[in-house]
Design a protein around this motif. Structure first.
Motif, PDB file in Angstrom:
ATOM      1  N   ASP A 127       0.829  -1.215   0.000  1.00 40.76           N
ATOM      2  CA  ASP A 127       0.000   0.000   0.000  1.00 40.76           C
ATOM      3  C   ASP A 127       0.859   1.259   0.000  1.00 40.76           C
ATOM      4  O   ASP A 127       0.367   2.347  -0.289  1.00 40.76           O
ATOM      5  N   ARG A 128       2.143   1.137   0.348  1.00 35.81           N
ATOM      6  CA  ARG A 128       3.040   2.288   0.281  1.00 35.81           C
ATOM      7  C   ARG A 128       3.951   2.246  -0.938  1.00 35.81           C
ATOM      8  O   ARG A 128       4.339   3.285  -1.470  1.00 35.81           O
ATOM      9  N   MET A 129       4.324   1.044  -1.366  1.00 32.76           N
ATOM     10  CA  MET A 129       5.260   0.932  -2.488  1.00 32.76           C
ATOM     11  C   MET A 129       4.613   1.326  -3.819  1.00 32.76           C
ATOM     12  O   MET A 129       5.256   1.955  -4.664  1.00 32.76           O
ATOM     13  N   PHE A 130       3.345   0.982  -4.013  1.00 31.72           N
ATOM     14  CA  PHE A 130       2.677   1.351  -5.265  1.00 31.72           C
ATOM     15  C   PHE A 130       2.603   2.873  -5.433  1.00 31.72           C
ATOM     16  O   PHE A 130       2.955   3.396  -6.498  1.00 31.72           O
ATOM     17  N   PRO A 131       2.137   3.630  -4.417  1.00 35.90           N
ATOM     18  CA  PRO A 131       2.122   5.087  -4.579  1.00 35.90           C
ATOM     19  C   PRO A 131       3.507   5.678  -4.819  1.00 35.90           C
ATOM     20  O   PRO A 131       3.653   6.619  -5.602  1.00 35.90           O
ATOM     21  N   MET A 132       4.552   5.138  -4.168  1.00 34.67           N
ATOM     22  CA  MET A 132       5.893   5.677  -4.365  1.00 34.67           C
ATOM     23  C   MET A 132       6.433   5.367  -5.753  1.00 34.67           C
ATOM     24  O   MET A 132       7.179   6.155  -6.337  1.00 34.67           O
ATOM     25  N   LEU A 133       6.057   4.212  -6.304  1.00 33.83           N
ATOM     26  CA  LEU A 133       6.454   3.903  -7.677  1.00 33.83           C
ATOM     27  C   LEU A 133       5.843   4.932  -8.627  1.00 33.83           C
ATOM     28  O   LEU A 133       6.509   5.420  -9.544  1.00 33.83           O
ATOM     29  N   ARG A 134       4.586   5.273  -8.387  1.00 33.32           N
ATOM     30  CA  ARG A 134       3.950   6.301  -9.213  1.00 33.32           C
ATOM     31  C   ARG A 134       4.612   7.664  -9.013  1.00 33.32           C
ATOM     32  O   ARG A 134       4.740   8.448  -9.959  1.00 33.32           O
ATOM     33  N   PHE A 135       5.009   7.945  -7.777  1.00 32.63           N
ATOM     34  CA  PHE A 135       5.643   9.228  -7.461  1.00 32.63           C
ATOM     35  C   PHE A 135       6.895   9.437  -8.309  1.00 32.63           C
ATOM     36  O   PHE A 135       7.136  10.532  -8.832  1.00 32.63           O
ATOM     37  N   PHE A 136       7.723   8.404  -8.452  1.00 35.53           N
ATOM     38  CA  PHE A 136       9.003   8.536  -9.143  1.00 35.53           C
ATOM     39  C   PHE A 136       8.914   8.291 -10.655  1.00 35.53           C
ATOM     40  O   PHE A 136       9.940   8.306 -11.326  1.00 35.53           O
ATOM     41  N   ARG A 137       7.711   8.081 -11.174  1.00 25.64           N
ATOM     42  CA  ARG A 137       7.565   7.904 -12.627  1.00 25.64           C
ATOM     43  C   ARG A 137       7.397   9.252 -13.314  1.00 25.64           C
ATOM     44  O   ARG A 137       6.682  10.130 -12.840  1.00 25.64           O
ATOM     45  N   HIS A 138       8.063   9.398 -14.447  1.00 19.26           N
ATOM     46  CA  HIS A 138       7.877  10.576 -15.280  1.00 19.26           C
ATOM     47  C   HIS A 138       6.597  10.429 -16.106  1.00 19.26           C
ATOM     48  O   HIS A 138       5.942   9.374 -16.095  1.00 19.26           O
ATOM     49  N   ALA A 139       6.276  11.498 -16.834  1.00 18.41           N
ATOM     50  CA  ALA A 139       5.051  11.495 -17.622  1.00 18.41           C
ATOM     51  C   ALA A 139       5.038  10.364 -18.645  1.00 18.41           C
ATOM     52  O   ALA A 139       3.980   9.815 -18.972  1.00 18.41           O
ATOM     53  N   GLY A 140       6.216   9.999 -19.157  1.00 17.73           N
ATOM     54  CA  GLY A 140       6.293   8.926 -20.137  1.00 17.73           C
ATOM     55  C   GLY A 140       6.379   7.537 -19.546  1.00 17.73           C
ATOM     56  O   GLY A 140       6.461   6.554 -20.283  1.00 17.73           O
ATOM     57  N   GLY A 141       6.400   7.421 -18.213  1.00 21.08           N
ATOM     58  CA  GLY A 141       6.421   6.112 -17.562  1.00 21.08           C
ATOM     59  C   GLY A 141       7.771   5.682 -17.037  1.00 21.08           C
ATOM     60  O   GLY A 141       7.855   4.679 -16.315  1.00 21.08           O
ATOM     61  N   GLY A 142       8.853   6.392 -17.373  1.00 15.79           N
ATOM     62  CA  GLY A 142      10.182   6.021 -16.901  1.00 15.79           C
ATOM     63  C   GLY A 142      10.414   6.459 -15.468  1.00 15.79           C
ATOM     64  O   GLY A 142       9.749   7.360 -14.953  1.00 15.79           O
ATOM     65  N   ILE A 143      11.379   5.820 -14.804  1.00 15.24           N
ATOM     66  CA  ILE A 143      11.712   6.127 -13.423  1.00 15.24           C
ATOM     67  C   ILE A 143      12.808   7.193 -13.384  1.00 15.24           C
ATOM     68  O   ILE A 143      13.767   7.137 -14.162  1.00 15.24           O
ATOM     69  N   ALA A 144      12.667   8.164 -12.478  1.00 20.05           N
ATOM     70  CA  ALA A 144      13.645   9.243 -12.357  1.00 20.05           C
ATOM     71  C   ALA A 144      15.019   8.697 -11.974  1.00 20.05           C
ATOM     72  O   ALA A 144      15.138   7.686 -11.283  1.00 20.05           O
ATOM     73  N   HIS A 145      16.073   9.389 -12.418  1.00 21.17           N
ATOM     74  CA  HIS A 145      17.455   8.946 -12.224  1.00 21.17           C
ATOM     75  C   HIS A 145      18.049   9.572 -10.969  1.00 21.17           C
ATOM     76  O   HIS A 145      18.740  10.594 -11.017  1.00 21.17           O
ATOM     77  N   PHE A 146      17.785   8.950  -9.827  1.00 22.52           N
ATOM     78  CA  PHE A 146      18.342   9.391  -8.548  1.00 22.52           C
ATOM     79  C   PHE A 146      18.941   8.195  -7.814  1.00 22.52           C
ATOM     80  O   PHE A 146      18.367   7.105  -7.817  1.00 22.52           O
ATOM     81  N   HIS A 147      20.106   8.396  -7.179  1.00 24.53           N
ATOM     82  CA  HIS A 147      20.677   7.443  -6.225  1.00 24.53           C
ATOM     83  C   HIS A 147      20.712   5.998  -6.745  1.00 24.53           C
ATOM     84  O   HIS A 147      20.199   5.082  -6.118  1.00 24.53           O
ATOM     85  N   GLY A 148      21.309   5.818  -7.911  1.00 22.29           N
ATOM     86  CA  GLY A 148      21.511   4.466  -8.410  1.00 22.29           C
ATOM     87  C   GLY A 148      20.494   3.999  -9.415  1.00 22.29           C
ATOM     88  O   GLY A 148      20.555   2.855  -9.871  1.00 22.29           O
ATOM     89  N   SER A 149      19.558   4.844  -9.807  1.00 20.57           N
ATOM     90  CA  SER A 149      18.587   4.453 -10.838  1.00 20.57           C
ATOM     91  C   SER A 149      19.216   4.641 -12.213  1.00 20.57           C
ATOM     92  O   SER A 149      19.854   5.652 -12.483  1.00 20.57           O
ATOM     93  N   GLY A 150      19.013   3.650 -13.067  1.00 20.20           N
ATOM     94  CA  GLY A 150      19.591   3.714 -14.405  1.00 20.20           C
ATOM     95  C   GLY A 150      18.536   3.577 -15.472  1.00 20.20           C
ATOM     96  O   GLY A 150      17.470   4.184 -15.393  1.00 20.20           O
ATOM     97  N   ILE A 151      18.800   2.750 -16.469  1.00 20.11           N
ATOM     98  CA  ILE A 151      17.849   2.553 -17.549  1.00 20.11           C
ATOM     99  C   ILE A 151      16.568   1.946 -16.992  1.00 20.11           C
ATOM    100  O   ILE A 151      16.590   0.975 -16.231  1.00 20.11           O
ATOM    101  N   GLY A 152      15.440   2.549 -17.304  1.00 21.38           N
ATOM    102  CA  GLY A 152      14.155   2.105 -16.759  1.00 21.38           C
ATOM    103  C   GLY A 152      13.380   1.242 -17.735  1.00 21.38           C
ATOM    104  O   GLY A 152      13.505   1.383 -18.947  1.00 21.38           O
ATOM    105  N   ARG A 153      12.588   0.327 -17.207  1.00 21.87           N
ATOM    106  CA  ARG A 153      11.701  -0.504 -18.000  1.00 21.87           C
ATOM    107  C   ARG A 153      10.283   0.019 -17.818  1.00 21.87           C
ATOM    108  O   ARG A 153       9.582  -0.331 -16.870  1.00 21.87           O
ATOM    109  N   GLU A 154       9.860   0.936 -18.744  1.00 22.57           N
ATOM    110  CA  GLU A 154       8.521   1.500 -18.628  1.00 22.57           C
ATOM    111  C   GLU A 154       7.451   0.427 -18.686  1.00 22.57           C
ATOM    112  O   GLU A 154       6.458   0.476 -17.964  1.00 22.57           O
TER     113      GLU A 154
END
Length: 292
Positions: free
Chosen positions: A1-28
């Motif tokens: 119930d907390r992880m789903f909202p946070m996943l949405r929080f860090f998604r860009h408009a196109g569905g990719g994950i923001a590049h912070f603290h070890g995030s790399g190529i995203g699988r939209e």
């Protein structure tokens, strides 16, 4: 119930994950598949108070900003010196990014990816706002945050037809005696983003000269050119959107950069750099404005 909202929080408009603290190529597609299993209907706030991030959205534009200090010691092995950096997307296109990490996790890029200069924020004297050191842990080389900003102060903004935040941190007090303050304002139609970066002395008297560089790393698919005698820059996304960047207090320069989170590995890209000398100047203001 907390992880789903946070996943949405860090998604860009196109569905990719923001590049912070070890995030790399995203699988939209993978992120979308995971979210299809969300039965919680959990909603996220614009402010992630525990992890210290701020999200702004309007129209089809999204800004995600790091307004916290990285963890230090053993918990800081994946953290970067990224305080007050941000990423910006419009529709399915990423415009302003951080360098991210190399998908092959090659040690050649490990140190560079952690530095403040690899993020879209201000850098003083080419130093990072957090000190990161390499340690040998058995056969493995690990990088840990040793010192980080001890104080990050934030204030949300909500004014007529726009919303945003201001924040400042003391990461450069140790090396330069200066605080870095950043403000960012997104207008409600999503067609304009205003911002500023300011240096303020920790004590009332501080006359030592320091060089400040404000960097905006652009996604490799963004084309950039100078217009109006180089004072205004034109950005065209891969979807054809046209944006203009302007600044007061420094002339915007186009420089080479490297985007580590490319699909097939690091790729060259461009960055916008605003440079000024403190105390001759102590701030710059800047604007992204959609033209088309």
């Amino acid at each position: 119930d907390r992880m789903f909202p946070m996943l949405r929080f860090f998604r860009h408009a196109g569905g990719g994950i923001a590049h912070f603290h070890g995030s790399g190529i995203g699988r939209e597609d993978l992120a979308a598949a995971v979210l299809r299993h969300d039965n919680t209907n959990g909603r996220f706030s614009d402010q992630a108070n525990s992890s210290r991030f701020h999200r702004l959205s309007a129209g089809n534009c999204v800004v995600i900003a790091d307004i916290g200090a990285p963890l230090s010691g053993p918990l800081g092995e994946k953290n970067n010196a990224s305080t007050l950096s941000f990423e910006f997307s419009s529709g399915r296109s990423l415009l302003v990014v951080n360098a991210g990490i190399d998908r092959m996790h090659r040690e050649d890029y490990e140190e560079a990816a952690r530095k403040t200069a690899a993020h879209s924020t201000l850098c003083v004297d080419n130093h990072s706002s957090s000190r990161i050191e390499a340690f040998k842990l058995g056969p493995k080389l690990v990088h840990r945050v040793i010192t980080a900003p001890s104080s990050v102060q934030t204030q949300p903004w909500d004014i007529d037809q726009a919303h945003g935040f201001s924040a400042r941190h003391d990461g450069y007090v140790r090396t330069a005696g200066l605080w870095h303050e950043r403000g960012l304002l997104m207008f409600d139609d999503g067609h304009r983003i205003d911002g500023y970066d300011r240096l303020t002395p920790d004590s009332t008297i501080h006359e030592t000269m320091h060089k400040a560089d404000v960097r905006f790393h652009l996604h490799p698919r963004v084309a950039i050119s100078a217009i109006d005698d180089d004072d205004v820059l034109e950005l065209r996304s891969d979807t054809g959107e046209l944006w203009r960047f302007s600044a007061n207090g420094a002339v915007p320069k186009i420089e080479d950069s490297i985007f580590l989170a490319g699909v097939i590995g690091p790729v060259y890209n461009k960055q916008i750099v605003l440079s000024f000398d403190y105390p001759e100047h102590d701030n710059v203001t800047w604007r992204f404005e959609r033209i088309q």
